[in-house]
Design an enzyme around this catalytic site. Structure first.
Site, PDB file in Angstrom:
ATOM      1  N   LYS A 121      -1.842   4.997   8.563  1.00  0.00           N
ATOM      2  CA  LYS A 121      -1.034   5.081   7.331  1.00  0.00           C
ATOM      3  C   LYS A 121      -1.950   5.258   6.111  1.00  0.00           C
ATOM      4  O   LYS A 121      -1.730   6.134   5.276  1.00  0.00           O
ATOM      5  CB  LYS A 121      -0.198   3.792   7.166  1.00  0.00           C
ATOM      6  CG  LYS A 121       0.508   3.713   5.822  1.00  0.00           C
ATOM      7  CD  LYS A 121       1.138   2.361   5.537  1.00  0.00           C
ATOM      8  CE  LYS A 121       1.616   2.313   4.083  1.00  0.00           C
ATOM      9  NZ  LYS A 121       2.197   1.052   3.679  1.00  0.00           N
TER      10      LYS A 121
ATOM     11  N   THR B 245       0.873  -1.180   0.000  1.00  0.00           N
ATOM     12  CA  THR B 245       0.000   0.000   0.000  1.00  0.00           C
ATOM     13  C   THR B 245       0.906   1.225   0.000  1.00  0.00           C
ATOM     14  O   THR B 245       1.644   1.444   0.968  1.00  0.00           O
ATOM     15  CB  THR B 245      -0.895   0.023   1.251  1.00  0.00           C
ATOM     16  OG1 THR B 245      -1.640  -1.185   1.293  1.00  0.00           O
ATOM     17  CG2 THR B 245      -1.853   1.201   1.198  1.00  0.00           C
TER      18      THR B 245
ATOM     19  N   LYS C 200      -7.894   1.358  -3.132  1.00  0.00           N
ATOM     20  CA  LYS C 200      -7.536   0.946  -1.764  1.00  0.00           C
ATOM     21  C   LYS C 200      -7.714   2.105  -0.770  1.00  0.00           C
ATOM     22  O   LYS C 200      -8.311   1.926   0.300  1.00  0.00           O
ATOM     23  CB  LYS C 200      -6.084   0.464  -1.772  1.00  0.00           C
ATOM     24  CG  LYS C 200      -5.446   0.287  -0.414  1.00  0.00           C
ATOM     25  CD  LYS C 200      -5.672  -1.076   0.161  1.00  0.00           C
ATOM     26  CE  LYS C 200      -5.131  -1.162   1.579  1.00  0.00           C
ATOM     27  NZ  LYS C 200      -5.436  -2.418   2.222  1.00  0.00           N
TER      28      LYS C 200
HETATM   29  P1  NAD Z   1       6.142  -5.691   7.251  1.00  0.00           P
HETATM   30  O1  NAD Z   1       6.807  -4.515   7.866  1.00  0.00           O
HETATM   31  O2  NAD Z   1       5.841  -6.885   8.084  1.00  0.00           O
HETATM   32  O3  NAD Z   1       6.968  -6.187   5.956  1.00  0.00           O
HETATM   33  C1  NAD Z   1       7.701  -5.353   5.114  1.00  0.00           C
HETATM   34  C2  NAD Z   1       9.030  -6.054   4.821  1.00  0.00           C
HETATM   35  O4  NAD Z   1       9.753  -5.291   3.869  1.00  0.00           O
HETATM   36  C3  NAD Z   1       9.926  -6.192   6.066  1.00  0.00           C
HETATM   37  O5  NAD Z   1      10.209  -7.563   6.303  1.00  0.00           O
HETATM   38  C4  NAD Z   1      11.174  -5.393   5.694  1.00  0.00           C
HETATM   39  O6  NAD Z   1      12.382  -5.973   6.192  1.00  0.00           O
HETATM   40  C5  NAD Z   1      11.121  -5.452   4.192  1.00  0.00           C
HETATM   41  N1  NAD Z   1      11.904  -4.407   3.542  1.00  0.00           N
HETATM   42  C6  NAD Z   1      11.978  -3.087   3.868  1.00  0.00           C
HETATM   43  N2  NAD Z   1      12.812  -2.459   3.023  1.00  0.00           N
HETATM   44  C7  NAD Z   1      13.276  -3.391   2.145  1.00  0.00           C
HETATM   45  C8  NAD Z   1      14.166  -3.354   1.049  1.00  0.00           C
HETATM   46  N3  NAD Z   1      14.752  -2.207   0.664  1.00  0.00           N
HETATM   47  N4  NAD Z   1      14.426  -4.515   0.398  1.00  0.00           N
HETATM   48  C9  NAD Z   1      13.835  -5.668   0.797  1.00  0.00           C
HETATM   49  N5  NAD Z   1      12.974  -5.772   1.817  1.00  0.00           N
HETATM   50  C10 NAD Z   1      12.710  -4.638   2.497  1.00  0.00           C
HETATM   51  O7  NAD Z   1       4.780  -5.105   6.620  1.00  0.00           O
HETATM   52  P2  NAD Z   1       3.505  -5.953   6.128  1.00  0.00           P
HETATM   53  O8  NAD Z   1       2.495  -5.986   7.227  1.00  0.00           O
HETATM   54  O9  NAD Z   1       3.948  -7.215   5.480  1.00  0.00           O
HETATM   55  O10 NAD Z   1       2.912  -4.937   5.031  1.00  0.00           O
HETATM   56  C11 NAD Z   1       3.495  -4.825   3.730  1.00  0.00           C
HETATM   57  C12 NAD Z   1       2.628  -3.884   2.909  1.00  0.00           C
HETATM   58  O11 NAD Z   1       1.300  -4.410   2.848  1.00  0.00           O
HETATM   59  C13 NAD Z   1       2.508  -2.479   3.495  1.00  0.00           C
HETATM   60  O12 NAD Z   1       2.548  -1.557   2.434  1.00  0.00           O
HETATM   61  C14 NAD Z   1       1.162  -2.486   4.188  1.00  0.00           C
HETATM   62  O13 NAD Z   1       0.573  -1.216   4.248  1.00  0.00           O
HETATM   63  C15 NAD Z   1       0.375  -3.420   3.284  1.00  0.00           C
HETATM   64  N6  NAD Z   1      -0.755  -4.117   3.941  1.00  0.00           N
HETATM   65  C16 NAD Z   1      -0.597  -4.674   5.173  1.00  0.00           C
HETATM   66  C17 NAD Z   1      -1.685  -5.317   5.763  1.00  0.00           C
HETATM   67  C18 NAD Z   1      -1.542  -5.959   7.120  1.00  0.00           C
HETATM   68  O14 NAD Z   1      -2.571  -6.298   7.717  1.00  0.00           O
HETATM   69  N7  NAD Z   1      -0.333  -6.176   7.628  1.00  0.00           N
HETATM   70  C19 NAD Z   1      -2.921  -5.381   5.104  1.00  0.00           C
HETATM   71  C20 NAD Z   1      -3.036  -4.820   3.825  1.00  0.00           C
HETATM   72  C21 NAD Z   1      -1.933  -4.178   3.258  1.00  0.00           C
END
Ligand code: NAD
Length: 290
Positions: free
Chosen positions: A237, A87, A162
């Protein structure tokens, strides 16, 4: 299919694992998180992207997406598709899509709804922006990771869908919580309130499917001490992204703006961080108008 998967956090890891389980060759990369079972580990984002037919990114925000895109677009195979499921802001989605298309690649913005549970169960909903051809290439993967993929339009349309959805959700949850707190003070039983509203014109997903009052309606995070679920800071966010987009296109969004300041106070000044976004109900219940 040969798939590169970058960002193996709470959402990315189960999504990548489901693709591997379905028989695809998935190579993953994350700065810190381990690779899930069945996914082979690359030493860098560029290595994960090299030779892949589809590269999926699942990253925290637009700035990180743009950085990762800068490193992987030059090494991606001609005709491959970069599919971002994070997102992020609409502008970042459009910038990355234009950059990918200029390099002869396909590009999709495909944010999800359904949360960590949906990612693990393979029941996410994908909201997708990008070309018909790129959508057709990735559709079989959406079917593995999710239950539904809606092609919303050109680049950025998935992110637009979204943030509009989540702006409605944030404002609706806030007013549902304040209405329960008002009902308390008026001496109206919460279960009666649910019975009436859930079958009347005040009904909504927040009331009917995710009722913020413990012990009322279907099971929800309210019944688990407001453990997320969908954490208040993630709602904040998405609300901020909605207001950033509204400013960029001069859209008047007073309800979205109010929900944003409310969740900002809850997360940053009160005890909201780490709690479900429906925990606004005990917040309102403990306060007066002042
Ligand atoms: P998270 O923080 O658990 O995962 C993100 C991952 O990206 C981390 O493991 C981090 O180490 C990695 N990362 C950061 N910079 C990086 C880079 N330069 N290279 C490689 N890896 C890198 O977050 P999440 O909960 O998995 O969410 C991911 C996305 O999905 C976000 O944009 C969030 O808004 C969206 N989202 C999350 C949910 C939820 O319920 N968690 C629901 C819908 C959408």
């Amino acid at each position: 299919m040969k798939i590169g998967f970058i960002g193996l956090g709470n959402m990315g890891a189960p999504m990548a694992a489901n693709l591997a389980k379905a028989g695809h060759a998935v190579t993953g990369f994350d700065l810190t998180a381990p690779c899930p079972d069945g996914v082979s580990k690359a030493a860098s984002a560029a290595e994960a992207a090299t030779g892949a037919e589809v590269v999926i990114t699942m990253l925290p925000n637009g700035a990180i997406l743009r950085d990762v895109a800068d490193t992987i677009i030059p090494v991606m195979a001609a005709g491959a598709v970069l599919c971002d499921c994070s997102t992020v802001d609409v502008d970042s989605a459009r910038i990355v899509a234009a950059q990918a298309e200029a390099a002869g690649l396909g590009a999709l913005d495909a944010p999800v709804s359904g949360g960590v549970g949906g990612a693990a169960a393979g029941t996410l909903t994908f909201m997708v922006g990008g070309s018909d051809a790129a959508f057709a290439t990735v559709q079989p993967l959406f079917e593995i990771m999710g239950q539904k993929a809606v092609h919303c339009g050109g680049a950025g349309a998935g992110q637009a869908a979204k943030i509009c959805n989540n702006m409605i959700l944030g404002a609706t949850m806030a007013v549902t919580c304040e209405a329960f707190a008002l009902a308390d003070k008026l001496g109206l039983d919460r279960a009666r309130m649910f019975d009436v509203v859930s079958t009347s014109s005040g009904y909504s997903w927040s009331m009917n499917a995710y009722c913020p009052a413990p012990g009322v309606g279907p099971q929800s995070p309210a019944d688990n001490e407001y453990k997320p679920g969908f954490a208040a800071e993630l709602m904040l966010k998405d609300l901020r992204l909605s207001q950033q987009a509204a400013e960029a296109v001069d859209a008047d969004t007073p309800m979205g703006a109010r929900a944003t300041t409310l969740y900002a106070a809850f997360v940053e000044d009160e005890d909201g961080r780490g709690r479900d976004f429906s925990a606004l109900l005990p917040r309102f219940a403990a306060r007066g108008r002042g």
